[in-house]
Design a protein around this motif. Structure first.
Motif, short mmCIF file in Angstrom:
data_model
loop_
_atom_site.label_atom_id
_atom_site.label_comp_id
_atom_site.label_asym_id
_atom_site.label_seq_id
_atom_site.Cartn_x
_atom_site.Cartn_y
_atom_site.Cartn_z
N PHE A 190 0.81 -1.23 0.00
CA PHE A 190 0.00 0.00 0.00
C PHE A 190 0.84 1.27 0.00
O PHE A 190 0.37 2.36 -0.31
CB PHE A 190 -0.98 0.02 1.18
CG PHE A 190 -0.34 -0.09 2.54
CD1 PHE A 190 0.19 1.02 3.18
CD2 PHE A 190 -0.30 -1.30 3.21
CE1 PHE A 190 0.77 0.92 4.44
CE2 PHE A 190 0.27 -1.41 4.48
CZ PHE A 190 0.80 -0.29 5.09
N VAL A 209 -5.79 5.25 1.17
CA VAL A 209 -6.97 4.40 0.95
C VAL A 209 -6.59 2.93 1.07
O VAL A 209 -7.27 2.14 1.75
CB VAL A 209 -7.60 4.68 -0.43
CG1 VAL A 209 -8.73 3.70 -0.72
CG2 VAL A 209 -8.11 6.11 -0.49
N LYS A 210 -5.49 2.54 0.41
CA LYS A 210 -5.04 1.15 0.47
C LYS A 210 -4.60 0.77 1.88
O LYS A 210 -4.80 -0.36 2.32
CB LYS A 210 -3.91 0.92 -0.53
CG LYS A 210 -4.37 0.94 -1.99
CD LYS A 210 -3.22 0.58 -2.92
CE LYS A 210 -3.72 0.51 -4.37
NZ LYS A 210 -2.63 0.14 -5.30
N LYS A 229 -5.86 1.91 4.62
CA LYS A 229 -7.09 1.68 5.39
C LYS A 229 -7.68 0.32 5.03
O LYS A 229 -8.17 -0.41 5.92
CB LYS A 229 -8.11 2.79 5.09
CG LYS A 229 -9.38 2.69 5.92
CD LYS A 229 -9.07 2.84 7.41
CE LYS A 229 -10.35 2.79 8.23
NZ LYS A 229 -10.07 2.88 9.69
N GLN A 230 -7.62 -0.06 3.76
CA GLN A 230 -8.11 -1.36 3.34
C GLN A 230 -7.33 -2.49 4.03
O GLN A 230 -7.90 -3.48 4.48
CB GLN A 230 -7.97 -1.51 1.82
CG GLN A 230 -8.98 -0.72 1.00
CD GLN A 230 -8.74 -0.88 -0.49
OE1 GLN A 230 -7.63 -0.64 -0.98
NE2 GLN A 230 -9.76 -1.29 -1.22
N THR A 259 -8.33 -2.81 7.62
CA THR A 259 -9.64 -3.47 7.72
C THR A 259 -9.50 -4.98 7.52
O THR A 259 -10.12 -5.78 8.24
CB THR A 259 -10.61 -2.89 6.67
OG1 THR A 259 -10.74 -1.50 6.89
CG2 THR A 259 -11.97 -3.56 6.76
N ILE A 260 -8.69 -5.36 6.54
CA ILE A 260 -8.48 -6.79 6.28
C ILE A 260 -7.89 -7.49 7.48
O ILE A 260 -8.36 -8.56 7.91
CB ILE A 260 -7.56 -6.97 5.05
CG1 ILE A 260 -8.31 -6.60 3.77
CG2 ILE A 260 -7.03 -8.41 4.96
CD1 ILE A 260 -7.42 -6.52 2.54
N MET A 309 -6.74 -9.73 0.22
CA MET A 309 -5.96 -8.71 -0.46
C MET A 309 -6.24 -8.72 -1.97
O MET A 309 -6.28 -7.67 -2.62
CB MET A 309 -4.46 -8.93 -0.19
CG MET A 309 -4.04 -8.60 1.25
SD MET A 309 -2.32 -9.08 1.60
CE MET A 309 -1.42 -8.04 0.42
N ALA A 361 -9.46 -7.01 -2.63
CA ALA A 361 -9.31 -5.56 -2.47
C ALA A 361 -8.38 -4.96 -3.53
O ALA A 361 -8.11 -3.76 -3.49
CB ALA A 361 -8.80 -5.24 -1.07
N LEU A 410 -5.14 -5.33 -3.95
CA LEU A 410 -3.92 -4.79 -3.36
C LEU A 410 -2.65 -5.40 -3.97
O LEU A 410 -1.55 -5.06 -3.57
CB LEU A 410 -3.91 -5.02 -1.85
CG LEU A 410 -4.94 -4.21 -1.05
CD1 LEU A 410 -4.95 -4.63 0.42
CD2 LEU A 410 -4.63 -2.72 -1.16
#
Length: 297
Positions: A250, A255-256, A258-259, A262-263, A290, A293, A295
């Protein structure tokens, strides 16, 4: 008069003297001269007359001889051209042995099985005393063929064997452990002293058996390439936390990031945990999330 086994120390020396042979470092040659160990390898592989066996690097034929006495057929792949006539001589009493001057990393193994075994539907097992310098590439090559191996029994450096059979949270546990576990169950059958070889290597060895997974994976990967890329990345700096190893995915993208947070929360993974504490199923679940998302680049 019946000759002693090829793996008998005296007979090994006689064969080497007869043909003017010496162990070649370039081929990682160390000849096993302990008949008890040789029989133990065949026992660990559970070889019987129903089995087709591929041996990698037969050397002087010590293990080949023991395999031939129990297997249906043995196809031995030897890279050293100088050993081909030697093997033809010392194994001449066996009509169920075929020696090929082939490199296991280059030969088409599925085609070899079709061409050289009378009944290729019988169980196919691999048994080998692997050169230390190329153990991992050979294992990954075998497992990458998609052949339904009935079993793989190999001798290797004891330190590498411990990595194959390691458990999460240990210093031996790593990307190689997980690559093997993804496909097979690994077990150390027994250790072998360096004194069992001519010439003696600088390290001790171990016999490892790889058998079909007893339990199916609880989670299936969306993408194997992404999974093993993630695993490799996480163990490149194994002393770093999981979070620090995930940063390349990320970078400075809020944004990534935060993803990713969350994961990890959904997976109940502590960002500060070290990768060596994650199980294979946890890595698969993480890679899947991932991937969903996006990533992975």
């Amino acid at each position: 008069m019946t000759q002693p086994a090829i793996g008998n120390f005296k007979r090994t020396k006689e064969i080497m003297q007869k043909y003017g042979l010496h162990a070649k470092k370039g081929f990682g040659q160390n000849f096993l001269t302990n008949p008890t160990v040789l029989r133990g390898i065949v026992d660990a592989a559970e070889i019987s007359k129903v089995d087709n066996v591929i041996e990698i690097g037969p050397g002087l034929g010590a293990l080949t001889e023991q395999l031939a006495q129990r297997a249906g057929k043995v196809v031995a792949l030897e890279l050293d051209t100088d050993l081909i006539p030697v093997l033809a001589d010392v194994l001449s009493d066996f009509d169920n042995v075929e020696v090929l001057n082939q490199d296991v990393l280059k030969v088409d193994l599925p085609q070899l099985i079709q061409n050289h075994f009378d009944d290729p539907t019988k169980p196919i097992k691999v048994v080998a005393n692997l050169p230390y310098y190329i153990t991992s590439p050979i294992l990954m090559h075998l497992l990458g063929t998609k052949i339904d191996w009935a079993g793989i029994t190999v001798m290797m450096q004891k330190e590498v064997a411990e990595r194959l059979a390691a458990k999460p949270g240990t210093k031996e546990y790593g990307s190689l452990t997980l690559a093997i576990e993804y496909r097979m169950d690994a077990k150390i059958a027994f250790n072998v002293s360096r004194r069992s070889f001519v010439p003696a290597p600088n390290v001790d060895s171990a016999i490892v058996t790889l058998t079909k997974r007893a339990e199916a994976l609880s989670v299936q990967p969306r993408d194997e390439k992404q999974l093993f890329g993630l695993i490799k990345s996480c163990f490149t700096h194994r002393r770093k936390s999981l979070w620090n190893n995930l940063k390349p995915y990320f970078k400075k993208d809020a944004v990534k990031q935060k993803q990713m947070e969350t994961i990890l929360a959904k997976q109940a993974l502590d960002p500060q945990i070290r990768p060596e504490r994650l199980t294979l199923n946890q890595f698969i679940a993480l890679a899947n999330a991932m991937g969903e998302a996006k990533l992975f680049g």
